[in-house]
Write an enzyme that holds these catalytic residues in place. Structure first.
Site, PDB file in Angstrom:
ATOM      1  N   GLY A 119       1.312  -1.158  -0.002  1.00 25.39           N
ATOM      2  CA  GLY A 119      -0.176   0.087  -0.122  1.00 25.39           C
ATOM      3  C   GLY A 119       0.658   1.271   0.074  1.00 25.39           C
ATOM      4  N   GLN A 120      -0.259   2.273   0.281  1.00 25.89           N
ATOM      5  CA  GLN A 120       0.622   3.575   0.012  1.00 25.89           C
ATOM      6  C   GLN A 120       1.454   3.984   0.627  1.00 25.89           C
ATOM      7  OE1 GLN A 120      -2.194   7.007   0.786  1.00 25.89           O
ATOM      8  NE2 GLN A 120       0.043   8.046   0.017  1.00 25.89           N
ATOM      9  N   TYR A 125     -15.012   3.411   8.402  1.00 23.62           N
ATOM     10  CA  TYR A 125     -14.104   2.957   8.645  1.00 23.62           C
ATOM     11  C   TYR A 125     -13.701   3.691   9.455  1.00 23.62           C
ATOM     12  CZ  TYR A 125      -9.226   5.271   7.281  1.00 23.62           C
ATOM     13  OH  TYR A 125      -7.649   5.189   7.535  1.00 23.62           O
TER      14      TYR A 125
HETATM   15  P1  NAD Z   1      -3.404   1.036   1.495  1.00 24.66           P
HETATM   16  O1  NAD Z   1      -4.912   1.064   0.699  1.00 24.66           O
HETATM   17  O2  NAD Z   1      -2.672   2.041   0.839  1.00 24.66           O
HETATM   18  O3  NAD Z   1      -2.459  -0.119   1.736  1.00 24.66           O
HETATM   19  C1  NAD Z   1      -3.658  -1.002   2.002  1.00 24.66           C
HETATM   20  C2  NAD Z   1      -2.765  -2.641   1.594  1.00 24.66           C
HETATM   21  O4  NAD Z   1      -3.886  -3.205   2.460  1.00 24.66           O
HETATM   22  C3  NAD Z   1      -3.101  -2.597   0.405  1.00 24.66           C
HETATM   23  O5  NAD Z   1      -2.193  -2.995  -0.661  1.00 24.66           O
HETATM   24  C4  NAD Z   1      -3.846  -3.453   0.636  1.00 24.66           C
HETATM   25  O6  NAD Z   1      -3.579  -4.526  -1.133  1.00 24.66           O
HETATM   26  C5  NAD Z   1      -3.950  -4.493   1.482  1.00 24.66           C
HETATM   27  N1  NAD Z   1      -5.145  -5.347   2.281  1.00 24.66           N
HETATM   28  C6  NAD Z   1      -6.058  -5.052   2.040  1.00 24.66           C
HETATM   29  N2  NAD Z   1      -7.173  -5.968   2.401  1.00 24.66           N
HETATM   30  C7  NAD Z   1      -6.006  -7.309   2.720  1.00 24.66           C
HETATM   31  C8  NAD Z   1      -6.361  -8.058   3.808  1.00 24.66           C
HETATM   32  N3  NAD Z   1      -7.297  -8.914   3.854  1.00 24.66           N
HETATM   33  N4  NAD Z   1      -5.119  -8.613   3.721  1.00 24.66           N
HETATM   34  C9  NAD Z   1      -3.886  -8.548   3.991  1.00 24.66           C
HETATM   35  N5  NAD Z   1      -3.749  -6.986   3.108  1.00 24.66           N
HETATM   36  C10 NAD Z   1      -4.671  -6.336   3.042  1.00 24.66           C
HETATM   37  O7  NAD Z   1      -3.236   1.918   2.854  1.00 24.66           O
HETATM   38  P2  NAD Z   1      -2.206   3.045   3.822  1.00 24.66           P
HETATM   39  O8  NAD Z   1      -2.702   4.516   2.999  1.00 24.66           O
HETATM   40  O9  NAD Z   1      -1.629   2.144   3.241  1.00 24.66           O
HETATM   41  O10 NAD Z   1      -2.651   2.485   4.919  1.00 24.66           O
HETATM   42  C11 NAD Z   1      -1.810   1.844   6.167  1.00 24.66           C
HETATM   43  C12 NAD Z   1      -2.406   1.923   7.585  1.00 24.66           C
HETATM   44  O11 NAD Z   1      -2.444   3.659   7.795  1.00 24.66           O
HETATM   45  C13 NAD Z   1      -3.791   1.653   7.649  1.00 24.66           C
HETATM   46  O12 NAD Z   1      -4.241   0.943   8.543  1.00 24.66           O
HETATM   47  C14 NAD Z   1      -5.211   2.791   7.107  1.00 24.66           C
HETATM   48  O13 NAD Z   1      -5.550   3.095   8.016  1.00 24.66           O
HETATM   49  C15 NAD Z   1      -4.130   4.108   8.086  1.00 24.66           C
HETATM   50  N6  NAD Z   1      -4.466   5.677   7.511  1.00 24.66           N
HETATM   51  C16 NAD Z   1      -3.402   5.748   6.444  1.00 24.66           C
HETATM   52  C17 NAD Z   1      -3.559   6.615   5.621  1.00 24.66           C
HETATM   53  C18 NAD Z   1      -3.401   7.820   4.350  1.00 24.66           C
HETATM   54  O14 NAD Z   1      -3.189   8.857   4.830  1.00 24.66           O
HETATM   55  N7  NAD Z   1      -2.483   7.281   3.478  1.00 24.66           N
HETATM   56  C19 NAD Z   1      -3.698   8.128   7.225  1.00 24.66           C
HETATM   57  C20 NAD Z   1      -4.477   7.583   8.270  1.00 24.66           C
HETATM   58  C21 NAD Z   1      -4.008   6.507   8.334  1.00 24.66           C
HETATM   59  C1  AKB Z   2      -8.285   8.008   4.048  1.00 24.44           C
HETATM   60  O1  AKB Z   2      -8.843   9.170   3.858  1.00 24.44           O
HETATM   61  O2  AKB Z   2      -8.933   7.295   4.387  1.00 24.44           O
HETATM   62  C2  AKB Z   2      -7.155   7.884   4.494  1.00 24.44           C
HETATM   63  C3  AKB Z   2      -7.049   8.995   5.948  1.00 24.44           C
HETATM   64  C4  AKB Z   2      -7.207  10.132   6.669  1.00 24.44           C
HETATM   65  O3  AKB Z   2      -7.281   7.481   7.848  1.00 24.44           O
HETATM   66  N1  AKB Z   2      -6.024   8.707   4.289  1.00 24.44           N
END
Ligand code: NAD
Ligand code: AKB
Length: 324
Positions: free
Chosen positions: A15-16, A147
């Site tokens: 993921g990101q 979420y």
């Molecule tokens: P993302 O959506 O880019 O990546 C999530 C990854 O999880 C994906 O590669 C997907 O294939 C994988 N995934 C989905 N279902 C799955 C499963 N059943 N088993 C295994 N893998 C699975 O998310 P991200 O942005 O990298 O976020 C990572 C964490 O950070 C998450 O908990 C998210 O809630 C949190 N978060 C992210 C942001 C943001 O802006 N990116 C902001 C706040 C919180």
């Molecule tokens: C989303 O927009 O869902 C995420 C987050 C702030 O948790 N980037």
């Protein structure tokens, strides 16, 4: 109970955040000591090419168990999740992955006496009814998205495992994360990444949020630093565990577009809000992160102007090389 971080498993590693966290962890702990995992078999992604990679579905506890045993894992960064926009389109998937995935990871953490489990939370824990600005660490958590519901429940669950089972579990409430390596996976703050790709490629962006939507954001290098700093902090210094507010910058799409125009003067933007506007409106604009600053010395390095400059430089180089 193991204490040191030696052998790390990252879930959701494609993921990101995962793609950049895995690289940072491998630079620090050694390539062979950081096992990337996600749903996709044989991905072309760098994290799967450069070092160990496992197909692991977090909703299947046997997948987690098998990988912990295979690599003698002592630390898990649990990033697998369904984010806000995808979660609103498929609330049951969001509940299943975010809740069952998290409890499976925590149960394995207890069973195999892991040193540490890191579970990110989000600004999505808040809903209407909290102050718009400088939301304090301790505040009412009444999210209106599925979420957000899973993120509040996830924080409570992690704290429960700390108190009930003595599992060392830590988490932080990321704002929207901005990065140039991997596109975001379906959130509400994604506009703040897409805008840069579209600016560089087409000098135009059609924004899915209103021009005046103020949200907290953070640049990826600060997100990685915060995650690793919290993971490495001395447990005895932590009064909080799974819910640290972390802040960096706040802006609206209009302010971001103005900042981009300092480099690309002809950049144009239109605003056509969709269902994600409702989610964004329920989130605060800025948060008070003094607990993170006090307990593990959190301090971000990037602001709007340095982040924008860096994003445009990196993406322009990728565009010139034909990579985007
Ligand atoms: P993302 O959506 O880019 O990546 C999530 C990854 O999880 C994906 O590669 C997907 O294939 C994988 N995934 C989905 N279902 C799955 C499963 N059943 N088993 C295994 N893998 C699975 O998310 P991200 O942005 O990298 O976020 C990572 C964490 O950070 C998450 O908990 C998210 O809630 C949190 N978060 C992210 C942001 C943001 O802006 N990116 C902001 C706040 C919180
Ligand atoms: C989303 O927009 O869902 C995420 C987050 C702030 O948790 N980037």
């Amino acid at each position: 109970m193991k204490r040191d971080i030696k052998k790390i498993l990252v879930t959701g590693a494609l993921g990101q955040i995962g793609t950049e966290l895995v690289t940072a962890l491998r630079n620090k702990y050694g390539i062979e000591n950081v096992i990337a995992s996600d749903l996709r078999p044989n991905p072309s992604n760098r994290v799967a090419q450069e070092g160990p990679y496992e197909v692991l579905d977090v909703t299947k506890s046997d997948d987690i168990r098998r990988t912990i045993i295979k690599y003698d894992i002592d630390t898990i960064f649990h990033l697998a999740a369904i984010l806000s926009a995808v979660g609103e389109r498929d609330p049951h998937l969001c509940w299943n992955v975010n809740m069952n995935g998290t409890i499976n990871v925590l149960d394995m953490g207890v069973r195999y006496e892991l040193a540490r489990v890191i579970v990110p939370s989000s600004i999505a824990v808040w809903g209407f009814g909290v102050p718009k600005y400088d939301v304090p660490q301790e505040s009412v958590l009444k999210p209106s998205s599925m979420y957000g519901v899973t993120k509040v429940a996830g924080e409570l669950l992690c704290d429960y495992y700390v108190n009930k089972f003595g599992l060392d579990c830590r988490g932080l409430r990321y704002p929207g994360i901005i990065s140039s390596e991997t596109l975001p996976g379906g959130g509400t703050t994604d506009y703040a990444v897409e805008i840069f790709y579209e600016a560089v490629k087409h000098n135009y962006y059609n924004c899915f949020l209103r021009s005046d939507t103020e949200l907290p954001m953070m640049y990826m290098p600060d997100c990685i630093k915060a995650t690793i700093d919290l993971a490495e902090a001395n447990f005895e210094n932590l009064k909080h565990h799974s819910d640290f507010n972390v802040a960096s910058m706040t802006f609206t799409p209009q302010i971001l577009a103005d900042e981009i125009r300092k480099t690309l003067p002809d950049f144009k933007i239109d605003y056509n809000p969709d269902y994600r506007q409702k989610i964004a409106d329920s989130w605060p604009a800025s948060i008070d992160d003094s607990s993170a600053r006090d307990e593990w010395n959190w301090n971000p390095a990037f602001n709007l102007s340095t982040m924008t400059k860096d994003m445009l430089e990196k993406l322009s180089a990728k565009h010139k090389a034909g990579l985007i």
